[in-house]
Design a protein around this motif. Structure first.
Motif, short mmCIF file in Angstrom:
data_model
loop_
_atom_site.label_atom_id
_atom_site.label_comp_id
_atom_site.label_asym_id
_atom_site.label_seq_id
_atom_site.Cartn_x
_atom_site.Cartn_y
_atom_site.Cartn_z
N VAL A 3 -45.52 -11.90 -40.74
CA VAL A 3 -45.02 -13.18 -41.19
C VAL A 3 -45.24 -14.31 -40.30
N ASP A 4 -46.10 -15.25 -40.82
CA ASP A 4 -46.30 -16.19 -40.16
C ASP A 4 -45.00 -17.19 -40.36
N HIS A 5 -44.14 -17.13 -39.36
CA HIS A 5 -43.02 -18.07 -39.22
C HIS A 5 -43.21 -19.58 -39.64
N ARG A 6 -44.41 -19.95 -39.43
CA ARG A 6 -44.63 -21.31 -39.57
C ARG A 6 -45.01 -21.59 -41.27
N THR A 7 -45.19 -20.59 -42.04
CA THR A 7 -45.77 -20.78 -43.36
C THR A 7 -45.01 -19.75 -44.24
N VAL A 8 -44.10 -19.35 -44.00
CA VAL A 8 -43.34 -18.24 -44.63
C VAL A 8 -42.97 -18.50 -45.94
N ASP A 9 -43.07 -17.84 -46.95
CA ASP A 9 -42.70 -17.93 -48.23
C ASP A 9 -41.40 -18.51 -48.33
N ALA A 14 -35.36 -17.74 -49.06
CA ALA A 14 -34.19 -18.18 -49.66
C ALA A 14 -33.51 -16.72 -49.98
N ASP A 15 -34.11 -15.80 -50.66
CA ASP A 15 -33.80 -14.40 -50.92
C ASP A 15 -33.18 -13.69 -49.85
N LEU A 16 -33.85 -13.95 -48.59
CA LEU A 16 -33.19 -13.05 -47.54
C LEU A 16 -32.11 -14.07 -46.85
N ARG A 17 -32.15 -15.06 -46.98
CA ARG A 17 -30.88 -16.03 -46.48
C ARG A 17 -29.68 -15.48 -47.35
N ALA A 18 -29.70 -15.63 -48.72
CA ALA A 18 -28.76 -15.18 -49.50
C ALA A 18 -28.06 -13.56 -49.19
N SER A 19 -29.25 -12.64 -48.98
CA SER A 19 -28.78 -11.35 -48.67
C SER A 19 -28.02 -11.27 -47.37
N LEU A 20 -28.61 -12.10 -46.26
CA LEU A 20 -27.96 -11.96 -44.91
C LEU A 20 -26.38 -12.55 -45.16
N ALA A 21 -26.27 -13.70 -45.74
CA ALA A 21 -25.06 -14.38 -46.26
C ALA A 21 -24.03 -13.27 -46.64
N SER A 72 -32.76 -21.38 -40.26
CA SER A 72 -32.17 -22.77 -40.32
C SER A 72 -33.17 -23.42 -39.31
N ASP A 73 -33.32 -23.09 -38.18
CA ASP A 73 -34.16 -23.60 -37.16
C ASP A 73 -35.59 -23.52 -37.30
N GLY A 74 -35.96 -22.86 -38.35
CA GLY A 74 -37.54 -22.64 -38.33
C GLY A 74 -38.22 -21.57 -37.59
N THR A 75 -37.71 -20.88 -36.72
CA THR A 75 -38.12 -19.88 -36.02
C THR A 75 -38.10 -18.49 -36.29
N TYR A 76 -37.72 -18.18 -37.56
CA TYR A 76 -37.47 -16.77 -38.03
C TYR A 76 -38.69 -16.22 -38.05
N GLY A 77 -39.05 -14.99 -37.82
CA GLY A 77 -40.30 -14.09 -37.69
C GLY A 77 -41.21 -14.51 -36.55
N ALA A 78 -40.67 -15.30 -35.41
CA ALA A 78 -41.48 -15.28 -34.28
C ALA A 78 -40.89 -14.65 -33.32
#
Length: 109
Positions: A3-9, A14-21, A72-78
């Motif tokens: 997963v390129d954390h800079r260009t993630v789909d 959004a689906d992941l965020r909802a699942s984690l929430a 939120s801070d854009g570092t997910y996947g790194a």
């Protein structure tokens, strides 16, 4: 595949965020239930099990919160250590993963 954390789909994110929430809400309710239980049965093993469940639930909440924060801070996947992309397969299994497999192995010693 990574997963390129800079260009993630964004849809996937959004689906992941909802699942984690949703997981966060479930774990928070579980923690509330565990902390409100005051029934002391006098069984030391039950008290030990309850304490272990509290620790595990708090750890789950911390992991979920960390993953949501990284989203939120854009570092997910790194990877937090080497900053390389964490493989998508790893994130699918462990959405809260902070390290790539190599760095996790080194982190665990």
């Amino acid at each position: 595949m990574s997963v390129d954390h800079r260009t993630v789909d964004q849809g996937w994110l959004a689906d992941l965020r909802a699942s984690l929430a949703e997981d966060f809400a479930t774990q928070t309710a579980r923690l509330r239930e565990l902390t409100e239980l005051n029934a002391d049965t006098g069984d030391p093993s039950e008290a030990h099990n309850r304490a272990a469940l509290l620790v595990a639930t708090r750890r789950n909440i911390e992991q979920i919160t960390g993953a949501l924060s990284r989203i939120s801070d854009g570092t997910y996947g790194a990877c937090k250590k080497c900053h390389q992309n964490i493989p998508a397969e790893r994130l699918e299994i462990l959405p809260h993963a902070q390290f790539c497999v190599s760095c996790q192995a080194k982190h665990n010693g």
